[in-house]
Scaffold this motif. Structure first.
Motif, short mmCIF file in Angstrom:
data_model
loop_
_atom_site.label_atom_id
_atom_site.label_comp_id
_atom_site.label_asym_id
_atom_site.label_seq_id
_atom_site.Cartn_x
_atom_site.Cartn_y
_atom_site.Cartn_z
N GLU A 44 0.83 -1.19 0.00
CA GLU A 44 0.00 0.00 0.00
C GLU A 44 0.87 1.25 0.00
O GLU A 44 2.02 1.23 0.44
N ARG A 45 0.30 2.31 -0.49
CA ARG A 45 0.99 3.60 -0.46
C ARG A 45 1.19 4.04 0.99
O ARG A 45 0.31 3.87 1.82
N GLU A 46 2.35 4.61 1.28
CA GLU A 46 2.63 5.09 2.62
C GLU A 46 3.16 6.52 2.58
O GLU A 46 3.85 6.93 1.64
N GLY A 47 2.83 7.26 3.62
CA GLY A 47 3.35 8.62 3.75
C GLY A 47 4.80 8.59 4.21
O GLY A 47 5.13 7.85 5.14
N VAL A 48 5.63 9.36 3.57
CA VAL A 48 7.06 9.40 3.88
C VAL A 48 7.39 10.64 4.70
O VAL A 48 8.00 10.56 5.77
N THR A 49 6.97 11.80 4.21
CA THR A 49 7.24 13.05 4.89
C THR A 49 6.33 14.13 4.35
O THR A 49 5.75 13.98 3.28
N CYS A 50 6.21 15.22 5.08
CA CYS A 50 5.43 16.35 4.59
C CYS A 50 5.95 17.62 5.24
O CYS A 50 6.60 17.58 6.29
N ILE A 51 5.68 18.73 4.57
CA ILE A 51 6.12 20.03 5.04
C ILE A 51 4.94 20.98 4.99
O ILE A 51 4.13 20.95 4.06
N SER A 52 4.84 21.83 6.00
CA SER A 52 3.73 22.76 6.08
C SER A 52 3.83 23.85 5.02
O SER A 52 4.87 24.03 4.39
N ALA A 53 2.76 24.60 4.85
CA ALA A 53 2.73 25.66 3.86
C ALA A 53 3.81 26.72 4.14
O ALA A 53 4.41 27.26 3.22
N THR A 54 4.09 26.98 5.40
CA THR A 54 5.10 27.97 5.75
C THR A 54 6.51 27.40 5.72
O THR A 54 7.49 28.14 5.72
N GLY A 55 6.60 26.07 5.73
CA GLY A 55 7.91 25.42 5.77
C GLY A 55 8.40 25.19 7.19
O GLY A 55 9.42 24.53 7.39
N GLY A 56 7.67 25.71 8.18
CA GLY A 56 8.13 25.58 9.55
C GLY A 56 7.80 24.26 10.20
O GLY A 56 8.39 23.89 11.22
N GLY A 57 6.85 23.53 9.64
CA GLY A 57 6.45 22.25 10.20
C GLY A 57 6.82 21.10 9.29
O GLY A 57 6.57 21.16 8.08
N LYS A 58 7.45 20.06 9.84
CA LYS A 58 7.83 18.90 9.05
C LYS A 58 7.50 17.63 9.85
O LYS A 58 7.67 17.61 11.08
N THR A 59 7.05 16.64 9.15
CA THR A 59 6.75 15.35 9.76
C THR A 59 7.41 14.26 8.93
O THR A 59 7.39 14.32 7.70
N TYR A 60 7.99 13.27 9.62
CA TYR A 60 8.65 12.16 8.93
C TYR A 60 8.11 10.83 9.45
O TYR A 60 7.85 10.68 10.65
N ALA A 61 7.99 9.89 8.55
CA ALA A 61 7.68 8.53 8.97
C ALA A 61 8.88 7.98 9.74
O ALA A 61 10.03 8.33 9.46
N ASP A 62 8.62 7.10 10.70
CA ASP A 62 9.70 6.55 11.52
C ASP A 62 10.76 5.85 10.65
O ASP A 62 11.95 5.88 10.98
N SER A 63 10.33 5.26 9.57
CA SER A 63 11.24 4.48 8.73
C SER A 63 12.27 5.34 8.00
O SER A 63 13.27 4.81 7.51
N VAL A 64 12.05 6.65 7.93
CA VAL A 64 12.97 7.51 7.19
C VAL A 64 13.60 8.60 8.05
O VAL A 64 14.45 9.36 7.56
N LYS A 65 13.21 8.68 9.30
CA LYS A 65 13.77 9.71 10.19
C LYS A 65 15.29 9.59 10.26
O LYS A 65 15.83 8.50 10.42
N GLY A 66 15.94 10.74 10.14
CA GLY A 66 17.39 10.75 10.19
C GLY A 66 18.06 10.45 8.86
O GLY A 66 19.27 10.62 8.73
N ARG A 67 17.28 10.01 7.88
CA ARG A 67 17.85 9.70 6.57
C ARG A 67 17.30 10.60 5.47
O ARG A 67 18.01 10.92 4.52
#
Length: 129
Positions: A44-67
Motif C-alpha cells: 500500500e501507499r505510505e506517507g514518507v514526509t510532509c512540510i507545512s505551507a510555511t515550511g516551519g512544520g515537518k513530519t517524517y515517517a519513523d522508517s525515514v527519520k534521520g535519513r
C-alpha cells in the motif's frame, strides 16, 4: 489550478543518496502543505514526509527519520526530498501531493493521504546493488 510533477528518480546502490524534486505549476505551492508518499510493488501507499505551507512544520515517517530531509526551495516553486543512506526497502514509486489549508482542517502537516487532493505522476526510485 496547481499541478505537480516529480523529478529525480533513479537506480542507486544501498547506502547511496538521491534528491527528488516536486515542481509546481498553475498556482503557487506556498499555500499548500506538500507531502511525499511512496508505493512499493505489492504494498500500500505510505506517507514518507510532509512540510507545512510555511515550511516551519515537518513530519517524517519513523522508517525515514534521520535519513530523509524535506525542504522548500526559496521562491516556493518546488519542494525537494533528500534521500540519504538508502536501503532496498526504500524502493518504490515516489509521489508528491498537495493539501490545501482548508482540507487540513487546522493541521499543518499530515502523512494521511486522504488530506491530499492534488498528486503528481510519480518517479521511480530503485535501491539495489
Amino acid at each position: 489550478q496547481l499541478q505537480l510533477e516529480e523529478f529525480g528518480g533513479a537506480l542507486v546502490e544501498p547506502g547511496g543518496s538521491l534528491t527528488l524534486s516536486c515542481l509546481g505549476s498553475g498556482a503557487t505551492m506556498a499555500y499548500y502543505a506538500i507531502g511525499w508518499f511512496r508505493q512499493a510493488p505489492g504494498k500500500e501507499r505510505e506517507g514518507v514526509t510532509c512540510i507545512s505551507a510555511t515550511g516551519g512544520g515537518k513530519t517524517y515517517a519513523d522508517s525515514v527519520k534521520g535519513r530523509f530531509t524535506i525542504h522548500r526551495q526559496r521562491g516556493g516553486s518546488s519542494v525537494d526530498l533528500e534521500l540519504n543512506n538508502l536501503k532496498p526497502e526504500d524502493t518504490g514509486v515516489y509521489y508528491c501531493a498537495a493539501a490545501s489549508l482548508a482540507r487540513l482542517g487546522g493541521k499543518v502537516t499530515s502523512l494521511d493521504a486522504t488530506y491530499y487532493d492534488t498528486w503528481g505522476q510519480g518517479t521511480q526510485v530503485t535501491v539495489s546493488s
